[in-house]
Write a protein that holds these residues in place. Sequence first.
Motif, PDB file in Angstrom:
ATOM      1  N   SER A  86      -4.710 -25.311 125.525  1.00  0.00           N
ATOM      2  CA  SER A  86      -5.273 -25.087 124.021  1.00  0.00           C
ATOM      3  C   SER A  86      -4.983 -23.798 123.348  1.00  0.00           C
ATOM      4  N   ALA A  87      -4.924 -23.964 122.090  1.00  0.00           N
ATOM      5  CA  ALA A  87      -4.864 -22.661 121.527  1.00  0.00           C
ATOM      6  C   ALA A  87      -6.042 -22.950 120.602  1.00  0.00           C
ATOM      7  N   ARG A  88      -6.725 -21.679 120.186  1.00  0.00           N
ATOM      8  CA  ARG A  88      -7.756 -21.588 119.147  1.00  0.00           C
ATOM      9  C   ARG A  88      -7.825 -20.669 118.211  1.00  0.00           C
ATOM     10  N   PHE A  89      -8.058 -20.747 116.964  1.00  0.00           N
ATOM     11  CA  PHE A  89      -8.217 -19.968 115.890  1.00  0.00           C
ATOM     12  C   PHE A  89      -9.364 -20.047 115.319  1.00  0.00           C
ATOM     13  N   GLY A  90      -9.940 -18.881 114.956  1.00  0.00           N
ATOM     14  CA  GLY A  90     -11.185 -19.000 114.016  1.00  0.00           C
ATOM     15  C   GLY A  90     -11.427 -17.818 113.571  1.00  0.00           C
ATOM     16  N   ILE A  91     -12.849 -17.615 113.072  1.00  0.00           N
ATOM     17  CA  ILE A  91     -13.395 -16.371 112.544  1.00  0.00           C
ATOM     18  C   ILE A  91     -14.566 -16.112 113.093  1.00  0.00           C
ATOM     19  N   HIS A  92     -15.172 -14.560 112.805  1.00  0.00           N
ATOM     20  CA  HIS A  92     -16.134 -14.185 113.415  1.00  0.00           C
ATOM     21  C   HIS A  92     -17.230 -14.459 111.896  1.00  0.00           C
ATOM     22  N   ALA A  93     -18.119 -15.410 112.134  1.00  0.00           N
ATOM     23  CA  ALA A  93     -18.877 -15.699 110.957  1.00  0.00           C
ATOM     24  C   ALA A  93     -19.980 -14.839 110.837  1.00  0.00           C
ATOM     25  N   THR A  94     -20.323 -14.287 112.262  1.00  0.00           N
ATOM     26  CA  THR A  94     -21.393 -13.083 111.939  1.00  0.00           C
ATOM     27  C   THR A  94     -21.070 -12.166 113.326  1.00  0.00           C
ATOM     28  N   PRO A  95     -21.391 -11.046 113.239  1.00  0.00           N
ATOM     29  CA  PRO A  95     -20.944 -10.308 114.564  1.00  0.00           C
ATOM     30  C   PRO A  95     -20.985 -11.051 115.940  1.00  0.00           C
ATOM     31  N   LYS A  96     -22.173 -12.161 116.200  1.00  0.00           N
ATOM     32  CA  LYS A  96     -22.230 -12.693 117.379  1.00  0.00           C
ATOM     33  C   LYS A  96     -21.943 -14.122 117.392  1.00  0.00           C
ATOM     34  N   ASP A  97     -21.320 -14.733 115.967  1.00  0.00           N
ATOM     35  CA  ASP A  97     -20.821 -16.059 116.170  1.00  0.00           C
ATOM     36  C   ASP A  97     -19.694 -16.246 115.741  1.00  0.00           C
ATOM     37  N   LYS A  98     -18.912 -17.352 116.489  1.00  0.00           N
ATOM     38  CA  LYS A  98     -17.470 -17.689 116.038  1.00  0.00           C
ATOM     39  C   LYS A  98     -17.379 -18.963 115.636  1.00  0.00           C
ATOM     40  N   LEU A  99     -16.688 -19.262 114.742  1.00  0.00           N
ATOM     41  CA  LEU A  99     -16.150 -20.445 114.212  1.00  0.00           C
ATOM     42  C   LEU A  99     -15.018 -20.984 114.645  1.00  0.00           C
ATOM     43  N   TYR A 100     -14.328 -21.939 115.089  1.00  0.00           N
ATOM     44  CA  TYR A 100     -12.827 -22.082 115.402  1.00  0.00           C
ATOM     45  C   TYR A 100     -12.403 -23.574 115.508  1.00  0.00           C
ATOM     46  N   VAL A 101     -11.244 -23.528 115.267  1.00  0.00           N
ATOM     47  CA  VAL A 101     -10.587 -25.117 115.504  1.00  0.00           C
ATOM     48  C   VAL A 101      -9.703 -24.724 116.837  1.00  0.00           C
ATOM     49  N   ILE A 102      -9.579 -25.754 117.593  1.00  0.00           N
ATOM     50  CA  ILE A 102      -8.958 -25.929 118.863  1.00  0.00           C
ATOM     51  C   ILE A 102      -7.735 -26.955 118.858  1.00  0.00           C
ATOM     52  N   SER A 103      -6.660 -26.618 119.644  1.00  0.00           N
ATOM     53  CA  SER A 103      -5.613 -27.749 119.469  1.00  0.00           C
ATOM     54  C   SER A 103      -4.842 -27.504 120.820  1.00  0.00           C
ATOM     55  N   GLY A 104      -4.163 -28.629 121.291  1.00  0.00           N
ATOM     56  CA  GLY A 104      -3.497 -28.411 122.393  1.00  0.00           C
ATOM     57  C   GLY A 104      -3.126 -29.663 123.130  1.00  0.00           C
ATOM     58  N   TYR A 105      -3.041 -29.738 124.270  1.00  0.00           N
ATOM     59  CA  TYR A 105      -2.588 -31.079 124.969  1.00  0.00           C
ATOM     60  C   TYR A 105      -3.381 -31.200 126.243  1.00  0.00           C
ATOM     61  N   SER A 106      -4.021 -32.652 126.546  1.00  0.00           N
ATOM     62  CA  SER A 106      -4.711 -32.984 127.454  1.00  0.00           C
ATOM     63  C   SER A 106      -3.862 -33.712 128.562  1.00  0.00           C
ATOM     64  N   TYR A 107      -4.026 -33.660 129.824  1.00  0.00           N
ATOM     65  CA  TYR A 107      -3.126 -34.275 130.638  1.00  0.00           C
ATOM     66  C   TYR A 107      -3.965 -34.601 131.931  1.00  0.00           C
ATOM     67  N   GLY A 108      -3.422 -35.631 132.828  1.00  0.00           N
ATOM     68  CA  GLY A 108      -4.114 -35.696 134.032  1.00  0.00           C
ATOM     69  C   GLY A 108      -4.735 -37.388 134.424  1.00  0.00           C
ATOM     70  N   SER A 109      -4.705 -37.929 133.149  1.00  0.00           N
ATOM     71  CA  SER A 109      -5.404 -39.302 133.237  1.00  0.00           C
ATOM     72  C   SER A 109      -4.748 -40.124 132.199  1.00  0.00           C
TER      73      SER A 109
END
Length: 157
Positions: A86-109
């Motif tokens: 996966s790749a993820r992209f987001g923002i530091h909403a506060t110095p301790k909090d991250k909000l992000y979106v994640i996208s990628g590929y799942s495999y194995g089943s």
Amino acid sequence: MRQVLIAAAAALSVGAFVAPAFAGEAGDVRAEIRSGVNWQDGQAAKGTIGGAIGYDYNLPGGAFIGVEQAIDKTLVSRANAVGSTSARFGIHATPKDKLYVISGYSYGSSYQDGAHLGGGVEHSFGPYYGKVEYRHIFNGNDSNQNNQVLVGAGIKF
């Protein structure tokens, strides 16, 4: 079992190459354990457990971009482990909090192979962190889509 070992080796390989490549950069190498639930439309939820390694690189303006390699196992007999890149992209909403979106590929089943898209929130406790994440896996079978909610705890290096 063979798929679990292959996915675990791939995850370790990503970490072995990513960490030195970004040594001294403004970011975090991270490793986590996680658990949660998987469900398909019209079926009961099943527990899952797994782990991930990744790297987040801080961008100007409080944003970040990252990569992640994970492996998760649904807690039912004969269920295959599922890897994801996966790749993820987001923002530091506060110095301790991250909000992000994640996208990628799942495999194995077969019922969980496909692109995934989701989002999450991560909170830091010094070098440790906790996170909650949702993913929807687009497996190409519109009548039987897969969903995950994961709760994780990890450490940043």
